[in-house]
Scaffold this active site. Structure first.
Site, PDB file in Angstrom:
ATOM      1  N   THR A 105       3.927 -50.521-127.117  1.00 22.32           N
ATOM      2  CA  THR A 105       4.271 -49.712-125.952  1.00 22.32           C
ATOM      3  C   THR A 105       3.522 -50.263-124.749  1.00 22.32           C
ATOM      4  OG1 THR A 105       4.627 -47.737-127.301  1.00 22.32           O
ATOM      5  CG2 THR A 105       4.249 -47.402-124.948  1.00 22.32           C
ATOM      6  N   LYS A 182      10.758 -45.518-123.788  1.00 18.95           N
ATOM      7  CA  LYS A 182       9.579 -45.126-124.569  1.00 18.95           C
ATOM      8  C   LYS A 182       8.577 -44.357-123.712  1.00 18.95           C
ATOM      9  CE  LYS A 182       6.487 -44.688-127.701  1.00 18.95           C
ATOM     10  NZ  LYS A 182       5.737 -45.764-128.341  1.00 18.95           N
ATOM     11  N   LYS A 252      -2.803 -43.582-121.901  1.00 21.28           N
ATOM     12  CA  LYS A 252      -2.271 -44.840-121.344  1.00 21.28           C
ATOM     13  C   LYS A 252      -0.781 -44.700-121.062  1.00 21.28           C
ATOM     14  CE  LYS A 252      -0.511 -47.514-124.120  1.00 21.28           C
ATOM     15  NZ  LYS A 252      -0.051 -48.372-125.236  1.00 21.28           N
TER      16      LYS A 252
END
Length: 303
Positions: A105, A182, A252
Site C-alpha cells: 500500500t 486502496k 500512514k
C-alpha cells in the site's frame, strides 16, 4: 509462469500469502526478506513442503529466477529501497518478460514511479494492493485492487494465483487506480475504528456496559466483521491489541488518503479528525500495536 514464483517481503501479510501459494497452488517460491528469520518461519510453517521455498540472496536474484514476482512491503520508502536503491535491488533483475506485482500500500505517485522504471527495463508491472489484514491473508480471503498492465492481471488470474490468496481480484484500470482505491478503502476503515473507539469509551465513561453496546451494534444495520472481531478486545477489561494491521501503517494510509483528498480538493473532515486520533495514539507509543489500539489515545485524554 508454470515454474517458480518470486515473493519479496515475508512479513505479517507476505508470509501467509506466500504460504497459500505453496499449499494451495503448488508453487515453488524463490523468496527474499530483509530478515532471514521470517523465511525460516515460513519454511517451518510449511513443514513437509519447506523445500518448496528457496531463499535468494537479493531482490535482484528473485526477479532473475522467476517470470513473476510478488512484492509485499510496508511503506513507500521500503518499496523504493528494495526495488531500486539497495545493492541487488529488484530492478536490476528486470528484463523482457519479467512481471512485477506490487501488493504494497503506497501512494499513486510511488506506484507510477515503479511502473515507469519496470517498463523502461523491459518488464511489465501491476499494482495490486490488498483489502484485508492478517486473518484474511491466512484464510485466502484478501481482495486484490489492481491497476497497470492488464495482461499481467489476466495471466495471474489464469494461473489462479489471486484465487488462492484472495476471494476477489478486481482490475480497476491504468496504473494508480489500485493505489487510489486502496487508500479510499483504508480511509473508511480508519474512520470506522475511530468511531467505534469513541463509542466504547463513551459507554465506559457513562456507566454503560461496552459489551452490551457491541451487542446492540452487532444486531443492527451497523453490524460488520471488523467491529465484531476487534471490539471485544478494545474494552477496558481486555485492552488486547494482537497485531493484524499495525497502527502506524493505518495512520500512514490515512495520511496518504488525506493527501489524495488535498490534490483533488475533496473535503474529508471525518477522516482528518480520525487521523488526528491515530497521530495521538502513535505519540503515546502504540505504533506497533494493532490499529484498534487507537482507543488508547482517547483513554489517555480521560486519565
Amino acid at each position: 509462469m508454470a515454474g517458480q514464483v518470486g515473493f519479496i517481503g515475508i512479513g505479517i501479510m507476505g508470509l501467509p500469502m506466500a504460504k497459500n501459494l505453496v499449499t494451495k497452488a503448488g508453487k515453488k517460491l524463490v523468496v527474499w526478506n530483509r530478515s532471514q528469520e521470517r523465511i525460516a518461519l515460513l519454511q517451518g510453517e510449511l513443514a513437509d513442503e519447506a523445500a518448496q521455498v528457496e531463499a535468494a540472496e537479493s531482490p535482484e536474484a528473485v526477479v532473475k529466477a522467476c517470470d513473476v514476482t510478488f512484492v509485499m512491503l510496508t511503506t513507500p520508502s521500503v518499496v523504493r529501497s528494495v526495488l531500486f536503491d539497495m545493492p541487488g535491488a529488484a530492478i536490476h533483475g528486470v528484463s523482457s518478460g519479467k512481471m512485477i506485482i506490487d501488493c504494497s500500500t503506497i501512494t499513486e505517485e510511488d506506484s507510477r514511479a515503479s511502473y515507469d522504471a519496470v517498463k523502461t527495463a523491459g518488464g511489465s508491472f501491476l499494482e495490486a494492493p490488498v483489502s484485508g489484514s492478517k486473518v484474511p491473508a491466512e484464510t485466502g480471503a484478501l481482495i486484490f485492487l489492481a491497476g497497470g498492465d492488464k495482461d499481467v492481471f489476466d495471466e495471474v488470474v489464469k494461473q489462479k494465483m489471486f484465487d488462492v490468496m484472495g476471494k476477489k481480484s478486481i482490475f480497476l484500470g491504468g496504473i494508480g487506480a489500485g493505489a487510489r482505491m486502496k487508500l479510499a478503502v483504508n480511509m473508511v476503515m480508519g474512520s470506522m475504528i475511530s468511531a467505534l473507539a469513541e463509542g466504547i469509551v463513551l459507554c465506559e465513561s457513562n456507566e454503560l456496559d461496552p459489551a452490551e453496546f457491541l451487542e446492540v451494534l452487532d444486531l443492527g444495520a451497523m453490524a460488520n466483521p471488523m467491529f465484531k472481531m476487534k471490539g471485544p478486545n478494545m474494552v477496558q477489561s481486555k485492552r488486547q491489541y494482537t497485531v493484524n494491521f499495525p497502527l502506524e501503517h493505518q495512520q500512514k494510509d490515512m495520511r496518504f488518503a488525506l493527501q489524495m483528498g488535498d490534490s483533488s480538493a475533496t473535503p474529508m473532515p471525518v477522516a482528518a479528525a480520525a487521523n488526528e486520533l491515530f497521530k495521538a495514539a502513535r505519540a503515546a507509543g502504540y505504533d506497533r500495536e494493532d490499529m484498534s489500539a487507537v482507543i488508547e489515545a482517547l483513554r489517555k485524554r480521560n486519565e
